[in-house]
Design a protein around this motif. Structure first.
Motif, PDB file in Angstrom:
ATOM      1  N   SER A 148       0.880  -1.213  -0.117  1.00  0.00           N
ATOM      2  CA  SER A 148       0.055   0.044   0.133  1.00  0.00           C
ATOM      3  C   SER A 148       0.663   1.258   0.209  1.00  0.00           C
ATOM      4  CB  SER A 148      -0.760  -0.043   1.225  1.00  0.00           C
ATOM      5  OG  SER A 148      -1.581   1.132   1.317  1.00  0.00           O
ATOM      6  N   THR A 149       0.562   2.305  -0.805  1.00  0.00           N
ATOM      7  CA  THR A 149       1.502   3.325  -1.003  1.00  0.00           C
ATOM      8  C   THR A 149       0.736   4.615  -1.325  1.00  0.00           C
ATOM      9  OG1 THR A 149       3.136   4.272  -2.598  1.00  0.00           O
ATOM     10  CG2 THR A 149       1.720   2.722  -3.483  1.00  0.00           C
ATOM     11  N   ASN A 150       1.456   5.802  -1.042  1.00  0.00           N
ATOM     12  CA  ASN A 150       0.842   7.219  -1.352  1.00  0.00           C
ATOM     13  C   ASN A 150       1.116   7.279  -2.910  1.00  0.00           C
ATOM     14  OD1 ASN A 150       3.205   8.703  -1.306  1.00  0.00           O
ATOM     15  ND2 ASN A 150       3.160   8.399   0.889  1.00  0.00           N
ATOM     16  N   LEU A 151       2.183   6.733  -3.310  1.00  0.00           N
ATOM     17  CA  LEU A 151       2.684   6.911  -4.586  1.00  0.00           C
ATOM     18  C   LEU A 151       3.190   8.463  -5.403  1.00  0.00           C
ATOM     19  CD1 LEU A 151       3.135   4.605  -7.101  1.00  0.00           C
ATOM     20  CD2 LEU A 151       1.226   5.270  -7.964  1.00  0.00           C
ATOM     21  N   SER A 152       3.112   9.248  -4.112  1.00  0.00           N
ATOM     22  CA  SER A 152       3.714  10.415  -4.390  1.00  0.00           C
ATOM     23  C   SER A 152       5.254  10.428  -4.537  1.00  0.00           C
ATOM     24  CB  SER A 152       2.797  11.346  -3.389  1.00  0.00           C
ATOM     25  OG  SER A 152       3.421  12.819  -3.927  1.00  0.00           O
ATOM     26  N   ILE A 153       5.737   9.658  -5.001  1.00  0.00           N
ATOM     27  CA  ILE A 153       7.122   9.527  -5.530  1.00  0.00           C
ATOM     28  C   ILE A 153       7.885  10.044  -6.779  1.00  0.00           C
ATOM     29  CG2 ILE A 153       9.086   7.604  -5.267  1.00  0.00           C
ATOM     30  CD1 ILE A 153       7.506   7.915  -2.486  1.00  0.00           C
ATOM     31  N   ARG A 154       8.659  10.732  -6.524  1.00  0.00           N
ATOM     32  CA  ARG A 154       9.440  11.385  -7.573  1.00  0.00           C
ATOM     33  C   ARG A 154      10.160  10.490  -8.542  1.00  0.00           C
ATOM     34  NH1 ARG A 154       7.833  16.033  -8.571  1.00  0.00           N
ATOM     35  NH2 ARG A 154       7.241  17.618  -6.674  1.00  0.00           N
ATOM     36  N   ARG A 155      10.870   9.426  -7.644  1.00  0.00           N
ATOM     37  CA  ARG A 155      11.752   8.484  -8.240  1.00  0.00           C
ATOM     38  C   ARG A 155      10.797   7.152  -8.185  1.00  0.00           C
ATOM     39  NH1 ARG A 155      18.061   9.721  -6.407  1.00  0.00           N
ATOM     40  NH2 ARG A 155      18.074  11.574  -7.105  1.00  0.00           N
ATOM     41  N   PHE A 156      10.417   6.922  -9.288  1.00  0.00           N
ATOM     42  CA  PHE A 156       9.408   5.580  -9.274  1.00  0.00           C
ATOM     43  C   PHE A 156       9.736   4.816 -10.708  1.00  0.00           C
ATOM     44  CE2 PHE A 156       5.128   3.873 -10.591  1.00  0.00           C
ATOM     45  CZ  PHE A 156       5.008   2.650  -9.578  1.00  0.00           C
ATOM     46  N   ASP A 157      10.223   3.589 -10.400  1.00  0.00           N
ATOM     47  CA  ASP A 157      10.551   2.696 -11.439  1.00  0.00           C
ATOM     48  C   ASP A 157       9.199   1.792 -11.727  1.00  0.00           C
ATOM     49  OD1 ASP A 157      11.481   0.886 -12.929  1.00  0.00           O
ATOM     50  OD2 ASP A 157      13.430   0.550 -12.242  1.00  0.00           O
ATOM     51  N   ALA A 158       8.334   2.127 -12.536  1.00  0.00           N
ATOM     52  CA  ALA A 158       7.247   1.307 -12.810  1.00  0.00           C
ATOM     53  C   ALA A 158       7.472  -0.188 -13.229  1.00  0.00           C
ATOM     54  CB  ALA A 158       6.249   1.976 -13.568  1.00  0.00           C
ATOM     55  N   GLN A 159       8.551  -0.182 -14.308  1.00  0.00           N
ATOM     56  CA  GLN A 159       8.766  -1.591 -14.584  1.00  0.00           C
ATOM     57  C   GLN A 159       9.333  -2.571 -13.623  1.00  0.00           C
ATOM     58  OE1 GLN A 159      11.082  -1.327 -18.456  1.00  0.00           O
ATOM     59  NE2 GLN A 159      12.146  -3.375 -17.716  1.00  0.00           N
ATOM     60  N   LEU A 173       4.806  -8.527  -7.708  1.00  0.00           N
ATOM     61  CA  LEU A 173       3.764  -7.899  -6.944  1.00  0.00           C
ATOM     62  C   LEU A 173       2.412  -8.232  -7.473  1.00  0.00           C
ATOM     63  CD1 LEU A 173       3.496  -6.177  -4.317  1.00  0.00           C
ATOM     64  CD2 LEU A 173       3.116  -4.274  -6.114  1.00  0.00           C
ATOM     65  N   ASP A 174       1.756  -8.912  -6.718  1.00  0.00           N
ATOM     66  CA  ASP A 174       0.342  -9.202  -6.915  1.00  0.00           C
ATOM     67  C   ASP A 174      -0.730  -8.094  -6.680  1.00  0.00           C
ATOM     68  OD1 ASP A 174       0.612 -12.422  -7.013  1.00  0.00           O
ATOM     69  OD2 ASP A 174       1.465 -11.911  -5.026  1.00  0.00           O
ATOM     70  N   TYR A 175      -0.708  -7.008  -5.887  1.00  0.00           N
ATOM     71  CA  TYR A 175      -1.560  -6.238  -5.581  1.00  0.00           C
ATOM     72  C   TYR A 175      -0.934  -4.702  -4.715  1.00  0.00           C
ATOM     73  CZ  TYR A 175      -6.273  -4.802  -4.075  1.00  0.00           C
ATOM     74  OH  TYR A 175      -7.751  -4.221  -3.676  1.00  0.00           O
ATOM     75  N   MET A 176      -1.423  -3.876  -5.260  1.00  0.00           N
ATOM     76  CA  MET A 176      -1.044  -2.715  -5.099  1.00  0.00           C
ATOM     77  C   MET A 176      -2.172  -1.555  -4.698  1.00  0.00           C
ATOM     78  SD  MET A 176       1.436   0.284  -6.847  1.00  0.00           S
ATOM     79  CE  MET A 176       3.121  -0.374  -6.508  1.00  0.00           C
ATOM     80  N   ILE A 177      -2.405  -1.314  -3.205  1.00  0.00           N
ATOM     81  CA  ILE A 177      -3.117  -0.300  -2.906  1.00  0.00           C
ATOM     82  C   ILE A 177      -2.536   1.160  -3.276  1.00  0.00           C
ATOM     83  CG2 ILE A 177      -4.719   0.703  -1.106  1.00  0.00           C
ATOM     84  CD1 ILE A 177      -5.015  -2.218  -0.201  1.00  0.00           C
ATOM     85  N   VAL A 178      -2.988   2.109  -3.943  1.00  0.00           N
ATOM     86  CA  VAL A 178      -2.735   3.607  -3.889  1.00  0.00           C
ATOM     87  C   VAL A 178      -3.604   4.321  -3.300  1.00  0.00           C
ATOM     88  CG1 VAL A 178      -1.969   5.366  -5.328  1.00  0.00           C
ATOM     89  CG2 VAL A 178      -1.884   2.935  -6.270  1.00  0.00           C
ATOM     90  N   THR A 195      -0.440  -8.102 -13.475  1.00  0.00           N
ATOM     91  CA  THR A 195      -0.082  -7.761 -12.211  1.00  0.00           C
ATOM     92  C   THR A 195       0.937  -6.866 -12.050  1.00  0.00           C
ATOM     93  OG1 THR A 195       1.213  -9.795 -11.836  1.00  0.00           O
ATOM     94  CG2 THR A 195      -1.024  -9.927 -11.285  1.00  0.00           C
ATOM     95  N   PRO A 196       1.147  -5.796 -10.870  1.00  0.00           N
ATOM     96  CA  PRO A 196      -0.011  -6.031  -9.935  1.00  0.00           C
ATOM     97  C   PRO A 196      -1.153  -5.358 -10.322  1.00  0.00           C
ATOM     98  CG  PRO A 196       1.501  -3.943  -9.692  1.00  0.00           C
ATOM     99  CD  PRO A 196       2.016  -5.102 -11.096  1.00  0.00           C
ATOM    100  N   ILE A 197      -2.313  -5.923  -9.667  1.00  0.00           N
ATOM    101  CA  ILE A 197      -3.452  -5.200  -9.614  1.00  0.00           C
ATOM    102  C   ILE A 197      -3.502  -3.896  -8.831  1.00  0.00           C
ATOM    103  CG2 ILE A 197      -6.061  -5.557  -8.790  1.00  0.00           C
ATOM    104  CD1 ILE A 197      -5.140  -7.425 -11.201  1.00  0.00           C
ATOM    105  N   ILE A 198      -4.065  -2.940  -9.671  1.00  0.00           N
ATOM    106  CA  ILE A 198      -4.023  -1.474  -8.856  1.00  0.00           C
ATOM    107  C   ILE A 198      -5.362  -1.346  -8.339  1.00  0.00           C
ATOM    108  CG2 ILE A 198      -3.386   0.770  -9.488  1.00  0.00           C
ATOM    109  CD1 ILE A 198      -1.818  -0.209 -11.888  1.00  0.00           C
ATOM    110  N   ALA A 199      -5.256  -0.711  -7.197  1.00  0.00           N
ATOM    111  CA  ALA A 199      -6.519  -0.407  -6.527  1.00  0.00           C
ATOM    112  C   ALA A 199      -6.475   0.841  -6.080  1.00  0.00           C
ATOM    113  CB  ALA A 199      -7.109  -1.420  -5.330  1.00  0.00           C
ATOM    114  N   TRP A 200      -7.435   1.964  -6.450  1.00  0.00           N
ATOM    115  CA  TRP A 200      -7.139   3.333  -5.799  1.00  0.00           C
ATOM    116  C   TRP A 200      -8.357   3.287  -4.645  1.00  0.00           C
ATOM    117  CZ3 TRP A 200      -7.836   8.168  -9.099  1.00  0.00           C
ATOM    118  CH2 TRP A 200      -8.190   9.231  -8.526  1.00  0.00           C
ATOM    119  N   ARG A 201      -7.660   3.648  -3.563  1.00  0.00           N
ATOM    120  CA  ARG A 201      -8.379   3.558  -2.030  1.00  0.00           C
ATOM    121  C   ARG A 201      -8.714   4.962  -1.571  1.00  0.00           C
ATOM    122  NH1 ARG A 201      -5.995   0.615   2.876  1.00  0.00           N
ATOM    123  NH2 ARG A 201      -4.705   2.154   2.640  1.00  0.00           N
TER     124      ARG A 201
END
Length: 474
Positions: free
Chosen positions: A184-195, A202-207, A247-253
């Protein structure tokens, strides 16, 4: 060989006309009978040990590698042991935690009200929190002990996991033990390696995004940048497409507060356009003690699935790196078994009341922060409260799951008199946190739903309804 064809062959040619799921159920039923009749621990362990190779023989034809069937055997039998220890209210456990909560980073770039990282909390020094980063070496040592038995890992607690540049490698390490992994992440990250996150397994990511415009979003997500978050989601969705991954499944919470609930419809539309898999709202805890201007809003929950194949995608991701499994650790744990770990005091050093209340966290899960501190649950450590039960730096010599504080915490629920004597004999002045805890003790991060998902991912043809009930209904 294609999995569907392999399953058809197994059903057609199974030994003595019995399908694999019937044979697995027969094995588990014998163990379940020992649990129900409250058999002595040695008898239960004997039943499990005598079933180990038979169970692995049932599972072996379904997989290309014997390491996979051995890992699955270990995880299934560990669930049986954990079920027994909870039923008996044991103080010391032979089972390992099947749920792991791992914080890749103790630091966070935001300062949300009510969190250990909020400005007011820091000013008041309410929590004992640091800014450490979890290393690969520390996690590797930890997983050598606990990975072979675990089924589910949550890569987050109170820190922002994506601050740690090695988090994708940590996730991949967990997946090499056939463990489901989410974060689970806030994803407000400037250095983000999506690949890297897509390739991690990773199976599941909560944003966590609690608004659809910057002024509303930042009222709670202090220091957060909504445009940056949405851009990172776009990168993640694009990386999945380019790599051919589901995957990962992306869930906006979306946490619903009085100041943001009017933006839920706009957030839903943005989520749809971005290509996330799910959107859900959640009523937050009351944080008005930190900031009176932030008030929760109770509303009908919104739970939208934009991808009807989300569950199937996660199930198919059970073993994404078949050539990179941690074979040595799995093989070693499989050969070791449980008989050699029995000590005279295990499960019988106190006459515990099996019907007494207890905390499920103490029998199912274990939490480790980025610095290696071991907690029994997801509660944050506070000054004056004894919540640090061990330190993973003591591995491999020490069994963290049976530290003095772990044993005392379990004993405090079931045998108060025995607990007092034990605490005095250890010379402890302070009670473990669990003795005075008022949190929910019945709902654990890794529990029945995660067990059932794990079994489905391993193979529906292996676990019929009876087996699934035995392993998850407790």
């Amino acid at each position: 060989m294609r999995p569907v064809f392999r399953q058809w062959l197994l059903r057609r040619d199974s030994k003595h006309g019995e399908t694999p799921d019937v044979r697995v159920f027969a094995i588990l039923s014998k163990i379940e009978q020992a649990i129900h009749r409250h058999a002595p621990l040695r008898d239960l362990v004997e039943a499990i040990e005598s079933s180990k190779h038979a169970l692995q023989d049932c599972l072996r034809p379904s997989f290309d590698s014997p390491v996979v069937s051995k890992a699955l055997t270990l995880k299934i039998l560990n669930l049986c042991l954990a079920k027994y220890h909870l039923a008996e209210r044991s103080t010391t456990l032979l089972s390992r935690p099947f749920g792991l909560n791992i914080d890749p980073s103790d630091a966070c770039n935001l300062a949300c009200p009510g969190c250990v990282h909020s400005n007011r909390v820091k000013e008041l020094k309410l929590f004992d929190w640091d800014k450490k980063i979890l290393t690969q070496d520390r996690l590797a040592t930890f997983l050598t002990r606990y990975g072979p038995s675990a089924i589910h890992t949550v890569f987050c607690n109170y820190g922002e996991p994506l601050i740690n540049p090695e988090t994708p490698k940590l996730i991949r390490l967990a997946k090499s033990y056939l463990i489901q992994a989410m974060t689970s992440t806030n994803l407000s990250i400037r250095r983000f390696d999506a690949q890297a996150y897509v390739e991690s397994g990773l199976d599941y990511m909560i944003v966590s995004i609690d608004g659809a415009t910057q002024p509303v979003y930042e009222k709670f997500r202090r220091n957060g940048n909504l445009d940056l978050v949405l851009r990172n989601i776009q990168m993640l969705v694009q990386a999945k497409k380019e790599l051919g991954k589901r995957t990962p499944i992306i869930a906006w919470r979306f946490l619903t507060f009085q100041h943001n609930i009017h933006e839920v419809p706009l957030a839903v539309e943005k989520a749809r356009v971005l290509g996330v898999d799910q959107f859900l709202t959640l009523t937050p805890y009351d944080v008005s003690w930190d900031d009176p201007a932030i008030q929760p809003a109770a509303a009908e929950p919104v739970n939208i699935s934009f991808n009807p194949q989300s569950e199937a995608c996660m199930l198919a991701n059970w073993n994404p790196f078949p050539e990179s499994l941690e074979a040595c650790a799995i093989e070693s744990e499989f050969e070791a078994g449980w008989s050699d770990r029995i000590e005279s005091e295990v499960g019988v050093n106190h006459q515990n009341r099996a019907e007494s209340s207890t905390c499920q966290w103490l029998y199912k899960s274990l939490t480790v922060d980025a610095g290696g501190r071991i907690f029994p649950c997801c509660a944050p450590p506070q000054p004056g409260k004894d919540l640090i039960f061990a330190n993973s730096g003591n591995l491999p010599e020490s069994d963290l799951y049976n530290s003095d504080r772990y044993r005392l915490a379990r004993l405090s629920f079931t045998n108060p008199e025995g607990y007092r004597r034990e605490r005095e004999s250890l010379g402890l002045v302070q009670d473990p946190h669990c003795v005075h805890c008022e949190w929910d003790k019945d709902h654990v991060t890794t529990d029945r739903p995660q067990i059932r998902t794990f079994l489905r991912a391993a193979g529906d043809h292996l676990f019929n309804r009876g087996s699934v009930d035995i392993l998850s209904n407790w």
